[in-house]
Write an enzyme that holds these catalytic residues in place. Structure first.
Site, short mmCIF file in Angstrom:
data_model
loop_
_atom_site.label_atom_id
_atom_site.label_comp_id
_atom_site.label_asym_id
_atom_site.label_seq_id
_atom_site.Cartn_x
_atom_site.Cartn_y
_atom_site.Cartn_z
N GLN A 75 0.84 -1.21 0.00
CA GLN A 75 0.00 0.00 0.00
C GLN A 75 0.87 1.26 0.00
OE1 GLN A 75 -3.16 0.73 -0.43
NE2 GLN A 75 -3.73 -1.41 -0.76
N SER A 76 1.89 1.28 -0.84
CA SER A 76 2.80 2.42 -0.89
C SER A 76 2.13 3.65 -1.49
CB SER A 76 4.03 2.04 -1.72
OG SER A 76 4.79 3.19 -2.04
#
Ligand code: PLP
Length: 336
Positions: A75-76
């Site tokens: 979930q960058s």
């Protein structure tokens, strides 16, 4: 210090707003809290990486790159903003995503930032935890070069001296806003991870002799490691800016007491911060970064570290799109 000499592309809506948080300030009954809205940088739901990408993407263009490579956790926010920047500039984007949490929830794997990566047209490959992600990325870049591509690699979080220039710029912008509104700021607080945000800010603040202490709230590494990483990058950034040695080791302060169970895992304090910010001044935080920063801010106010009569600026670094990947943390079904 002359930022204008570095190539830069326009990606962010700047200046981002500086706003009071009257309801949160009243609730905590401590210092006057202000918020610097870098969640509103405008590119694909915003966030702090966009400022760094203004300098990084300009360097990629100057080098004649046709594809940018970067890496991050599943979930960058950084990967998502890079994918968006590449789309906007007509470049390809390839992302290496590291599974740091082991979460198998559908939303974690495919919603939030991952959904946006895909919508912006980035290609994605995955790696397991505890790999040398930078080595993995260099290997992929090497393969691309052999195929005649011209890749430009961006480190995790966009955190090198070029990316940190984006936060030198933010320090300049904030000091201008403080002066304009006659605001005397006693502390600036923000979440710190890959270090570029804090390194850029501390370099900018020191170069201007601002005299405002900066506190990074860690989201992953222990204090010594975090401060060491920030200081090393701040030194490189200062050199690049032409003011070597302007940052002292003592100017770099991180508090890593709010990491909780680890990177990407929310604990009670993280979730409480999300709840409090949303219900008071209607600010959305993310469970990986900004809510841990806010949890630190809230706890340090409750403990009297930040006091009545002081003014504290919380730099909101963005990430709220990640909430849609963390629906498992919120008992929504029971509340509707
Ligand atoms: C990346 C990120 C941070 C941390 O910034 P670094 O420059 O990596 O230290 C904080 N908040 C959000 C929302 C982020 O995406």
């Amino acid at each position: 210090m002359n930022l204008a000499k570095f190539p830069r592309v326009h990606l962010a809506h700047l200046p981002t707003p500086l706003e009071p948080m009257p309801r949160l300030s009243a609730l905590l009954d401590g210092p006057e809290i202000w918020i610097k809205r870098d969640d509103c940088t405008g590119l694909s739901t915003g966030g702090n990486k966009t400022r760094k990408l203004e300098f990084l993407m300009a360097e990629a263009q100057a080098q004649g790159a046709d594809i940018v490579l970067t890496l991050g956790a599943t979930q960058s926010n950084h990967a998502r903003q890079t994918a968006a920047a590449a789309a906007k500039l007509g470049m390809d984007c390839h992302i290496l995503l590291e599974d740091r949490t082991g979460y198998t929830h559908e939303n974690y794997r495919y919603n939030g930032n991952v959904l946006l990566d895909v919508l912006h047209g980035a290609s994605i490959e995955h790696r397991g935890p505890d790999q040398d992600m930078h080595a993995e990325m260099e290997a992929v870049a090497e393969t691309m070069r052999a195929q005649g591509r011209r890749p430009y690699t961006i480190p995790g979080g966009g955190s090198n001296a070029t990316g940190a220039l984006g936060y030198v710029n933010c320090a300049l912008e904030m000091m201008g806003q403080f002066a304009e509104s006659g605001l005397e700021v006693d502390h600036i607080v923000h979440a710190t991870g890959s270090s570029g945000t804090q390194a850029g800010l501390v370099t900018g603040l020191c170069a201007m002799n601002a005299g405002i202490p900066l506190l990074g709230i860690g989201v992953r590494a222990p204090k010594e490691t975090q401060e060491g990483n920030v200081f090393a990058l701040a030194q490189k950034t200062a050199e690049k800016l032409g003011c070597p040695g302007v940052v002292g080791r003592a100017d770099v302060v991180a508090n890593c007491d709010y990491v909780g169970p680890g990177y990407g895992f929310a604990d009670q304090a993280t979730l409480e911060a999300i709840d409090i910010f949303a219900r008071t001044d209607a600010i959305l935080l993310d469970p990986v970064y900004s809510a841990k920063g806010a949890a630190g801010l809230i706890d340090l106010i409750r403990k009297g570290h930040f006091k009545k009569g002081e003014r504290v600026v919380f730099l909101h670094t963005g990430g709220a799109i990640g909430l849609t990947a963390y629906t498992h943390e919120f008992d929504v079904a029971a509340r509707v």
